[in-house]
Design a protein around this motif. Structure first.
Motif, PDB file in Angstrom:
ATOM      1  N   GLU A 191       0.869  -1.174   0.000  1.00 21.40           N
ATOM      2  CA  GLU A 191       0.000   0.000   0.000  1.00 21.40           C
ATOM      3  C   GLU A 191       0.904   1.222   0.000  1.00 21.40           C
ATOM      4  O   GLU A 191       1.738   1.378   0.884  1.00 21.40           O
ATOM      5  CB  GLU A 191      -0.912   0.015   1.220  1.00 21.40           C
ATOM      6  CG  GLU A 191      -1.816   1.235   1.252  1.00 21.40           C
ATOM      7  CD  GLU A 191      -2.806   1.211   2.404  1.00 21.40           C
ATOM      8  OE1 GLU A 191      -3.478   0.180   2.578  1.00 21.40           O
ATOM      9  OE2 GLU A 191      -2.885   2.208   3.124  1.00 21.40           O
ATOM     10  N   LEU A 192       0.767   2.057  -1.012  1.00 22.02           N
ATOM     11  CA  LEU A 192       1.536   3.293  -1.128  1.00 22.02           C
ATOM     12  C   LEU A 192       0.593   4.473  -0.918  1.00 22.02           C
ATOM     13  O   LEU A 192      -0.504   4.498  -1.483  1.00 22.02           O
ATOM     14  CB  LEU A 192       2.181   3.405  -2.506  1.00 22.02           C
ATOM     15  CG  LEU A 192       3.073   2.243  -2.930  1.00 22.02           C
ATOM     16  CD1 LEU A 192       3.475   2.397  -4.385  1.00 22.02           C
ATOM     17  CD2 LEU A 192       4.284   2.171  -2.046  1.00 22.02           C
ATOM     18  N   VAL A 193       1.026   5.436  -0.139  1.00 21.89           N
ATOM     19  CA  VAL A 193       0.219   6.628   0.112  1.00 21.89           C
ATOM     20  C   VAL A 193       1.041   7.848  -0.274  1.00 21.89           C
ATOM     21  O   VAL A 193       2.152   8.034   0.217  1.00 21.89           O
ATOM     22  CB  VAL A 193      -0.201   6.712   1.602  1.00 21.89           C
ATOM     23  CG1 VAL A 193      -1.018   7.968   1.848  1.00 21.89           C
ATOM     24  CG2 VAL A 193      -0.985   5.465   2.010  1.00 21.89           C
ATOM     25  N   ALA A 194       0.489   8.650  -1.159  1.00 16.56           N
ATOM     26  CA  ALA A 194       1.149   9.899  -1.576  1.00 16.56           C
ATOM     27  C   ALA A 194       0.255  11.065  -1.207  1.00 16.56           C
ATOM     28  O   ALA A 194      -0.945  11.056  -1.503  1.00 16.56           O
ATOM     29  CB  ALA A 194       1.413   9.889  -3.082  1.00 16.56           C
ATOM     30  N   MET A 195       0.833  12.067  -0.534  1.00 22.86           N
ATOM     31  CA  MET A 195       0.070  13.233  -0.112  1.00 22.86           C
ATOM     32  C   MET A 195       0.685  14.481  -0.725  1.00 22.86           C
ATOM     33  O   MET A 195       1.912  14.600  -0.806  1.00 22.86           O
ATOM     34  CB  MET A 195       0.057  13.343   1.409  1.00 22.86           C
ATOM     35  CG  MET A 195      -0.676  12.204   2.074  1.00 22.86           C
ATOM     36  SD  MET A 195      -0.581  12.280   3.867  1.00 22.86           S
ATOM     37  CE  MET A 195       0.934  11.403   4.125  1.00 22.86           C
ATOM     38  N   ALA A 196      -0.165  15.402  -1.121  1.00 23.65           N
ATOM     39  CA  ALA A 196       0.305  16.664  -1.687  1.00 23.65           C
ATOM     40  C   ALA A 196       0.994  17.479  -0.598  1.00 23.65           C
ATOM     41  O   ALA A 196       0.606  17.449   0.581  1.00 23.65           O
ATOM     42  CB  ALA A 196      -0.867  17.440  -2.257  1.00 23.65           C
ATOM     43  N   ASP A 197       2.032  18.183  -0.992  1.00 23.01           N
ATOM     44  CA  ASP A 197       2.766  19.049  -0.088  1.00 23.01           C
ATOM     45  C   ASP A 197       1.903  20.278   0.196  1.00 23.01           C
ATOM     46  O   ASP A 197       1.465  20.970  -0.720  1.00 23.01           O
ATOM     47  CB  ASP A 197       4.086  19.452  -0.745  1.00 23.01           C
ATOM     48  CG  ASP A 197       5.002  20.220   0.187  1.00 23.01           C
ATOM     49  OD1 ASP A 197       4.579  20.531   1.326  1.00 23.01           O
ATOM     50  OD2 ASP A 197       6.130  20.509  -0.233  1.00 23.01           O
TER      51      ASP A 197
END
Length: 91
Positions: A82-88
């Protein structure tokens, strides 16, 4: 084997269900596997989940076995991620 190296080679498909071709390397031996992935977008976050089965012999690993096979580890293993990417927030 404490280190498993996984690299995305290609991603294909459209919508929320895609297929990734990944190269998995263990002990210097690589195998390319296809992994179905699901993509979810929530606000400023993207979550990517996937799961696939690969055999240890594909990666050059002899499954553990003793007592003429009375005690043995299965050849197949399931890899989940599971990969989680969040906007800066600074942008």
């Amino acid at each position: 084997y404490p280190n498993i190296h996984v690299v995305s080679v290609n991603v294909s498909g459209s919508g929320n269900t895609l297929e990734a071709l990944v190269r998995m390397t263990v002990r210097g031996i690589s195998a390319d596997i296809k992994v179905p992935i699901q993509v979810q977008r929530k606000n400023r976050t993207i979550i990517i989940k996937g799961e696939s089965v690969i055999s240890q012999t594909e990666l050059g690993i002899k499954p553990f076995s003793i007592l003429m096979g009375a005690i043995a580890v299965q050849d197949e293993m399931t890899v989940q991620f599971e990969l989680v990417a969040m906007a800066d927030d600074k942008q």
